[in-house]
Write a protein that holds these residues in place. Structure first.
Motif, short mmCIF file in Angstrom:
data_model
loop_
_atom_site.label_atom_id
_atom_site.label_comp_id
_atom_site.label_asym_id
_atom_site.label_seq_id
_atom_site.Cartn_x
_atom_site.Cartn_y
_atom_site.Cartn_z
N THR A 33 0.85 -1.19 0.00
CA THR A 33 0.00 0.00 0.00
C THR A 33 0.88 1.24 0.00
O THR A 33 1.76 1.39 0.85
CB THR A 33 -0.92 0.02 1.23
OG1 THR A 33 -1.74 -1.15 1.22
CG2 THR A 33 -1.81 1.26 1.22
N LYS A 34 0.65 2.12 -0.97
CA LYS A 34 1.43 3.35 -1.08
C LYS A 34 0.92 4.38 -0.07
O LYS A 34 -0.16 4.21 0.52
CB LYS A 34 1.33 3.89 -2.51
CG LYS A 34 2.00 2.99 -3.53
CD LYS A 34 2.14 3.65 -4.88
CE LYS A 34 0.82 3.73 -5.62
NZ LYS A 34 1.01 4.16 -7.04
N VAL A 37 0.07 -1.09 -4.89
CA VAL A 37 1.09 -1.25 -5.93
C VAL A 37 1.62 -2.67 -5.82
O VAL A 37 1.91 -3.16 -4.73
CB VAL A 37 2.22 -0.22 -5.79
CG1 VAL A 37 2.90 -0.30 -4.43
CG2 VAL A 37 3.26 -0.41 -6.91
N SER A 38 1.70 -3.34 -6.94
CA SER A 38 2.19 -4.72 -6.94
C SER A 38 3.62 -4.78 -7.44
O SER A 38 4.13 -3.82 -8.04
CB SER A 38 1.30 -5.60 -7.84
OG SER A 38 1.56 -5.34 -9.20
N THR A 91 -4.60 -1.23 -11.20
CA THR A 91 -3.90 -2.16 -10.32
C THR A 91 -4.86 -2.94 -9.43
O THR A 91 -4.66 -4.13 -9.16
CB THR A 91 -2.85 -1.42 -9.46
OG1 THR A 91 -1.87 -0.83 -10.32
CG2 THR A 91 -2.16 -2.37 -8.50
N LYS A 92 -5.93 -2.27 -8.96
CA LYS A 92 -6.89 -2.97 -8.11
C LYS A 92 -7.53 -4.14 -8.86
O LYS A 92 -7.77 -5.21 -8.28
CB LYS A 92 -7.96 -2.00 -7.60
CG LYS A 92 -7.42 -0.97 -6.63
CD LYS A 92 -8.48 0.02 -6.21
CE LYS A 92 -7.91 1.08 -5.27
NZ LYS A 92 -8.92 2.10 -4.90
N VAL A 111 -9.08 -9.42 -12.14
CA VAL A 111 -9.99 -8.86 -13.13
C VAL A 111 -9.16 -8.43 -14.35
O VAL A 111 -8.17 -7.72 -14.18
CB VAL A 111 -10.76 -7.65 -12.55
CG1 VAL A 111 -11.67 -7.05 -13.61
CG2 VAL A 111 -11.56 -8.07 -11.33
N PRO A 112 -9.53 -8.81 -15.57
CA PRO A 112 -8.66 -8.57 -16.72
C PRO A 112 -8.66 -7.14 -17.26
O PRO A 112 -7.98 -6.87 -18.25
CB PRO A 112 -9.20 -9.55 -17.77
CG PRO A 112 -10.64 -9.70 -17.43
CD PRO A 112 -10.70 -9.65 -15.93
#
Length: 266
Positions: free
Chosen positions: A35-36, A42-43, A89-90, A96-97
């Motif tokens: 988590t930023k 962010v992954s 990103t979520k 989810v594509p």
């Protein structure tokens, strides 16, 4: 006028590399997510994709500046590459594509920097869109396998399809009443979210879309694709381009009405 086609070809190469990296980690059970400070996720794939793009740009365009979501601004000069390694990103971290890598080249001109090249690559959807200034907008698998796209000719709100991301941002800005009035006037609403509504405006399958809060890297590539497809891309204040911290995109015919509704504050 520069034709920017070499830069467009490079942007496709960068997108190919990013697609390979992001798809390799998509739906990975051991994907690392942080988590930023702004409380957004962010992954590891976001960081890896941006690092990959930056590395290739530093070799191919060493004089150009680079602005990315994860690592900020590096370099100076009249040409600036703007990168969102994973827009959505979520969605990405939930499997989810609907997410994409956004790559844009912006060039200094009157009033600041303006997008001149944009590539939006959504590998999990099997879709890619792109544009270069003065050359139109396209979709397809590659530069050699492409279809030119254009916005719709819908001229009445009652016939229009309106896409957005969520309700919360409109409410936080006191714009919810105007937003809801707009949803009541149009033919159809759908919350596709992130980059996708802008690409559908460019393709003519959606007529208007808007978001109340965005960063430059969320908008730069989308803006050039929409405008080269014959559409209009501004902030909610009507300022052309991706510089207002929010966005409204349309086929052009409905833009004034779109802004009129979304400028209403409670």
């Amino acid at each position: 006028m520069p034709d920017y086609l070499d830069d467009l070809r490079l942007a496709h190469v960068l997108a190919d590399a990013a697609d390979a990296a992001t798809m390799d980690r998509f739906k990975a059970l051991d994907l690392k997510v942080e988590t930023k400070p702004d409380m957004t996720p962010v992954s590891e794939a976001d960081k890896a994709a941006e690092e990959l793009i930056r590395g290739q740009l530093q070799r191919a365009r060493p004089r150009d500046a680079i602005l990315g979501e994860e690592y900020g601004l590096e370099g100076t000069g009249p040409r600036r590459w703007v990168i969102d390694p994973i827009d959505g990103t979520k969605n990405y971290v939930r499997g989810v594509p609907v997410w994409a890598t956004l790559i844009s080249l912006m060039e200094a001109g009157e009033g600041g920097y303006h997008p001149v090249v944009g590539v939006v690559s959504a590998p999990a959807l099997g879709r890619r869109w792109w544009a270069a200034k003065g050359h139109g907008a396209y979709t397809g698998r590659s530069l050699s396998s492409a279809t030119r796209i254009h916005v719709s000719g819908v001229s009445q709100l009652a016939d229009a399809s309106f896409a957005y991301s969520s309700l919360s941002g409109w409410e936080e800005q006191g714009r919810l009443d105007g937003f809801l009035d707009l949803t009541r006037e149009v033919w159809r609403t759908r919350a596709y979210g992130d980059f996708w509504p802008y690409m559908m405006v460019a393709e003519g399958s959606v007529d208007i879309c808007a978001e109340p809060e965005l960063s430059l890297w969320d908008m730069a590539a989308n803006a050039i694709v929409v405008t080269e497809a014959g559409g209009t891309f501004t902030g909610l204040d009507g300022r052309p381009g991706p510089h207002s911290g929010n966005a409204a995109a349309s086929n052009g015919l409905l833009h004034d009405e779109l802004l009129d509704h979304l400028d209403r504050r409670s």
